[in-house]
Design an enzyme around this catalytic site. Sequence first.
Site, PDB file in Angstrom:
ATOM      1  N   GLY A 176     -46.477 -31.133  44.007  1.00 21.03           N
ATOM      2  CA  GLY A 176     -46.914 -32.958  45.021  1.00 21.03           C
ATOM      3  C   GLY A 176     -48.099 -32.891  45.398  1.00 21.03           C
ATOM      4  N   GLY A 221     -43.893 -29.456  41.690  1.00 25.85           N
ATOM      5  CA  GLY A 221     -43.411 -30.099  41.805  1.00 25.85           C
ATOM      6  C   GLY A 221     -43.192 -29.819  40.200  1.00 25.85           C
ATOM      7  N   GLU A 226     -45.866 -21.650  45.970  1.00 21.24           N
ATOM      8  CA  GLU A 226     -46.095 -22.831  47.446  1.00 21.24           C
ATOM      9  C   GLU A 226     -46.956 -21.451  48.330  1.00 21.24           C
ATOM     10  OE1 GLU A 226     -43.382 -22.978  45.018  1.00 21.24           O
ATOM     11  OE2 GLU A 226     -44.028 -25.628  44.598  1.00 21.24           O
ATOM     12  N   ASP A 265     -39.476 -24.778  46.481  1.00 20.06           N
ATOM     13  CA  ASP A 265     -38.875 -26.194  46.614  1.00 20.06           C
ATOM     14  C   ASP A 265     -38.020 -26.372  45.408  1.00 20.06           C
ATOM     15  OD1 ASP A 265     -40.973 -27.151  45.753  1.00 20.06           O
ATOM     16  OD2 ASP A 265     -40.843 -28.804  47.451  1.00 20.06           O
TER      17      ASP A 265
HETATM   18  C1  QUE Z   1     -49.332 -24.873  46.183  1.00 17.70           C
HETATM   19  C2  QUE Z   1     -48.903 -26.111  45.924  1.00 17.70           C
HETATM   20  C3  QUE Z   1     -49.861 -27.090  45.090  1.00 17.70           C
HETATM   21  C4  QUE Z   1     -50.704 -26.393  44.675  1.00 17.70           C
HETATM   22  C5  QUE Z   1     -51.403 -25.323  45.153  1.00 17.70           C
HETATM   23  C6  QUE Z   1     -50.648 -24.744  46.265  1.00 17.70           C
HETATM   24  C7  QUE Z   1     -49.208 -27.995  44.759  1.00 17.70           C
HETATM   25  C8  QUE Z   1     -50.674 -28.562  44.575  1.00 17.70           C
HETATM   26  C9  QUE Z   1     -51.245 -28.348  43.820  1.00 17.70           C
HETATM   27  C10 QUE Z   1     -52.883 -29.349  43.588  1.00 17.70           C
HETATM   28  C11 QUE Z   1     -53.598 -28.710  42.413  1.00 17.70           C
HETATM   29  C12 QUE Z   1     -54.559 -29.917  41.828  1.00 17.70           C
HETATM   30  C13 QUE Z   1     -54.833 -31.022  42.763  1.00 17.70           C
HETATM   31  C14 QUE Z   1     -53.579 -31.558  43.706  1.00 17.70           C
HETATM   32  C15 QUE Z   1     -52.744 -31.045  43.628  1.00 17.70           C
HETATM   33  O1  QUE Z   1     -51.842 -27.141  44.325  1.00 17.70           O
HETATM   34  O2  QUE Z   1     -48.178 -28.115  45.454  1.00 17.70           O
HETATM   35  O3  QUE Z   1     -54.147 -32.883  44.303  1.00 17.70           O
HETATM   36  O4  QUE Z   1     -56.270 -31.559  42.214  1.00 17.70           O
HETATM   37  O5  QUE Z   1     -50.006 -30.326  43.475  1.00 17.70           O
HETATM   38  O6  QUE Z   1     -51.362 -22.903  46.149  1.00 17.70           O
HETATM   39  O7  QUE Z   1     -47.172 -26.274  46.451  1.00 17.70           O
END
Ligand code: QUE
Length: 334
Positions: free
Chosen positions: A64, A113, A136, A144
Site C-alpha cells: 500500500g 496490498g 507489515e 491486513d
Molecule cells: C511492509 C509493508 C510495505 C513495505 C515494506 C514493509 C508496503 C509497501 C512497501 C513499498 C516498497 C517499495 C516501494 C514502495 C512501497 O514496502 O506496504 O513505494 O517503492 O508498499 O516492510 O507493508
Amino acid sequence: MSFIRTSVGNDVGEIILDRPKALNALDQTMIDDMHRVLLEWGDDDAIETVLVTSASPRAFCAGGDIREIRTNALAGDTAAITRYFAGEYGLDQLVAEYPKPYIALIDGAAMGGGLGISVHGELRIVTENALIAMPEVGIGFFPDVGSTYFLPRLPEGVGMWMGLTGARIRGADAVALGLATHYVPSADLDGVAQRIRDGAGLADALAEYREPVTTDLPLTKIASYFPLGADPVAILGGLQGAVGDEWCDEMATLLQASSPTSVAVTAALLEAGAQSSLAQCLERELHAAEQITVTPDFAEGVRAVLVDKDRNPSWTPATLDEVDPAVVARIVGE
Ligand code: QUE
C-alpha cells in the site's frame, strides 16, 4: 487514469499496474480506478475474463501507499486514513466476490496490498520470480487486506509463521500452500498471458501447467512452533528453547526485530479471523488499521523501513513481554 492502464480485446479486460518507481504500491487513485473499472467490467457482457498484470519487471505490487498514510497520521488526518483503508479493503472484497474469472500474473514481489488484489481472486499464476510475503509487522502495522481471513486457512502454522515473522516465500511454495493456483516458468509467462489475451480459453492456456509443485519449506517445524492461537511470548520462548537450531534462531531474530505490539495484534487478529467471514475480517482490520496507524510504532516503523531506510526502528514497548494486553484489545476491538 494515473497509475493503472487498461486494455480490452477478445472478451478479456486487462488491468496493468503501472507505477514502477514505487513497485506498484497502491495509492488511493489506483484503488479507486481499479474498483471503478472492475465494477464496470462486471456488468459488461463483452468482458468474460479479467487479467491483472504489472508493467514493472521487479514487482506485481509491493503493498500500500504506506508513506502517504504515515504523512496523514502525523498530520492528524484520520479521515484520509479511513478513506484509504476502507477503499482498499472494499477493493479486496470486490475481487473475492468477482462474478467473472479474475486472474493475477505474479512475476515479482507481491506483498501486503499486492496479495489483497490477487489472493482473493479465482486464479493466481506465479513464476520463480514471485516473492510473496505479509511483512507489515516490520513497519509497526499488521497483515491486513483480508489476510486475517486467508492466513489462518493455510496449512497448520503457516499463517502465523508468515504473519508474525514476515517470512518471504517463493512462487512454488505459494502454489504448494494454496496461496497461488498455477506455477509457470517466467520464460513462458508472456506466452501464457498472450494466449489468455487471445481469448484462447483459460483451460487451454494453462493446460501444460497443472503439475503438482513441491516445497522445501520446513512445514513440520512451522506447524510445531507457530500454532494458531498461541501467545507470541510462548512462540518466542519455544524458538529460543531450541538451542543450536539454525532455523529457530533465524525465526527468533525475525520475531524480535518487529514491533512487539504489531506481533501481539497480529496473533490476536489471526485467531479471531479463523472463526470469521472475509467481510468480518475486513471490518475488524479496518478498525485495527485506524487504531494502529496513530501509534508511535507505525510512524517509527515506516520511517525506519521506507523513509530514512536505516532499518533500525526503536519500538515502544521494545519487547513482547512488555506489551499491554489492554492496548492489543483496544486495537483489535474485541
Ligand atoms: C511492509 C509493508 C510495505 C513495505 C515494506 C514493509 C508496503 C509497501 C512497501 C513499498 C516498497 C517499495 C516501494 C514502495 C512501497 O514496502 O506496504 O513505494 O517503492 O508498499 O516492510 O507493508
